[in-house]
Each structure stands twice: as structure tokens, then as C-alpha cells.
Scaffold this motif. Sequence first.
Motif, PDB file in Angstrom:
ATOM      1  N   HIS A 146       0.980  -1.148   0.041  1.00 34.77           N
ATOM      2  CA  HIS A 146      -0.068  -0.095  -0.008  1.00 34.77           C
ATOM      3  C   HIS A 146       0.687   1.335   0.069  1.00 34.77           C
ATOM      4  O   HIS A 146       0.413   2.333  -0.465  1.00 34.77           O
ATOM      5  N   SER A 147       2.147   1.406   0.632  1.00 39.47           N
ATOM      6  CA  SER A 147       2.839   2.510   0.569  1.00 39.47           C
ATOM      7  C   SER A 147       3.449   2.730  -0.892  1.00 39.47           C
ATOM      8  O   SER A 147       3.624   3.704  -1.322  1.00 39.47           O
ATOM      9  N   GLY A 148       3.883   1.566  -1.455  1.00 36.87           N
ATOM     10  CA  GLY A 148       4.340   1.615  -2.880  1.00 36.87           C
ATOM     11  C   GLY A 148       3.159   1.913  -3.905  1.00 36.87           C
ATOM     12  O   GLY A 148       3.362   2.806  -4.674  1.00 36.87           O
ATOM     13  N   PHE A 149       1.958   1.471  -3.592  1.00 31.84           N
ATOM     14  CA  PHE A 149       0.912   2.024  -4.601  1.00 31.84           C
ATOM     15  C   PHE A 149       0.896   3.398  -4.232  1.00 31.84           C
ATOM     16  O   PHE A 149       0.468   4.213  -5.210  1.00 31.84           O
ATOM     17  N   LEU A 150       0.858   3.897  -3.116  1.00 31.33           N
ATOM     18  CA  LEU A 150       0.514   5.599  -2.878  1.00 31.33           C
ATOM     19  C   LEU A 150       1.770   6.367  -3.424  1.00 31.33           C
ATOM     20  O   LEU A 150       1.445   7.317  -3.999  1.00 31.33           O
ATOM     21  N   GLY A 151       2.955   5.889  -3.421  1.00 32.25           N
ATOM     22  CA  GLY A 151       4.168   6.332  -4.074  1.00 32.25           C
ATOM     23  C   GLY A 151       4.064   6.216  -5.608  1.00 32.25           C
ATOM     24  O   GLY A 151       4.257   7.498  -6.083  1.00 32.25           O
ATOM     25  N   ILE A 152       3.474   5.462  -6.033  1.00 25.63           N
ATOM     26  CA  ILE A 152       3.341   5.338  -7.762  1.00 25.63           C
ATOM     27  C   ILE A 152       2.097   6.372  -7.868  1.00 25.63           C
ATOM     28  O   ILE A 152       2.242   7.113  -9.004  1.00 25.63           O
ATOM     29  N   LEU A 153       1.271   6.572  -7.339  1.00 25.55           N
ATOM     30  CA  LEU A 153      -0.189   7.306  -7.413  1.00 25.55           C
ATOM     31  C   LEU A 153       0.433   8.602  -7.332  1.00 25.55           C
ATOM     32  O   LEU A 153       0.258   9.665  -8.192  1.00 25.55           O
TER      33      LEU A 153
END
Length: 107
Positions: A10-17
Motif C-alpha cells: 500500500h505504501s508503494g501504491f501510494l508512491g506510484i500514485l
Amino acid sequence: MFYLFATTLHSGFLGILLSFAREPLYRSQGAGAASWGLSALEDQQLAGLIMWVPAGMIYVAAALALAAAWIGGSNASFAGESNDDAGARGGQAAEPDCGLRNGSHRS
């Protein structure tokens, strides 16, 4: 290890977003970005990139350290078992004494 994996996702997804957004998601952050010579979008993209890559590597390193400790603990418990257990696992079954001890025998 599961919790580290979930947090990485979830932190990686937020970083990508944050990195690939076409406009700033948090407009109030634009004031602080100007003092660094960045636009609000550039500041957001930089923050997303930092959150995605270096922070993700920290989670991966922590997960690898936990996995190594887990594997090391299982090796220590494997090495600490008795010879009877090791012999039984190796295909050499220990002979049962059927309750007979100290040289006594049945008649």
C-alpha cells in the motif's frame, strides 16, 4: 513478514500514485515546495518517488532480515534435537523397550 509485505504494497501504491499524478493532489503543499524551487507537482512527484523506491527498499531489507532470523531459528531448533529424534528421522527407527528397563525381561 506478512505485515511488512502488506505495508510495502500500500505504501508503494501510494508512491506510484503520487509520482504519476498529472496534477497536485495536495494543493496546500505548493507553498512549501516554492521555497525549494519546485512546483507543487514536482514536489509531489519527488515525494512519491522517495516513498516508492528508497522506502520500499527499507521494507524489503526488514523482511529479508526477519526471514533470515526465522530460517536461522529453525536451523537452531533442528540442530538442538536429540539423537533419537535425528535417527528416527533418518530412517533408523529407535527400538521400543516395551516398558523393560535395567536388564529386566519378561518370562
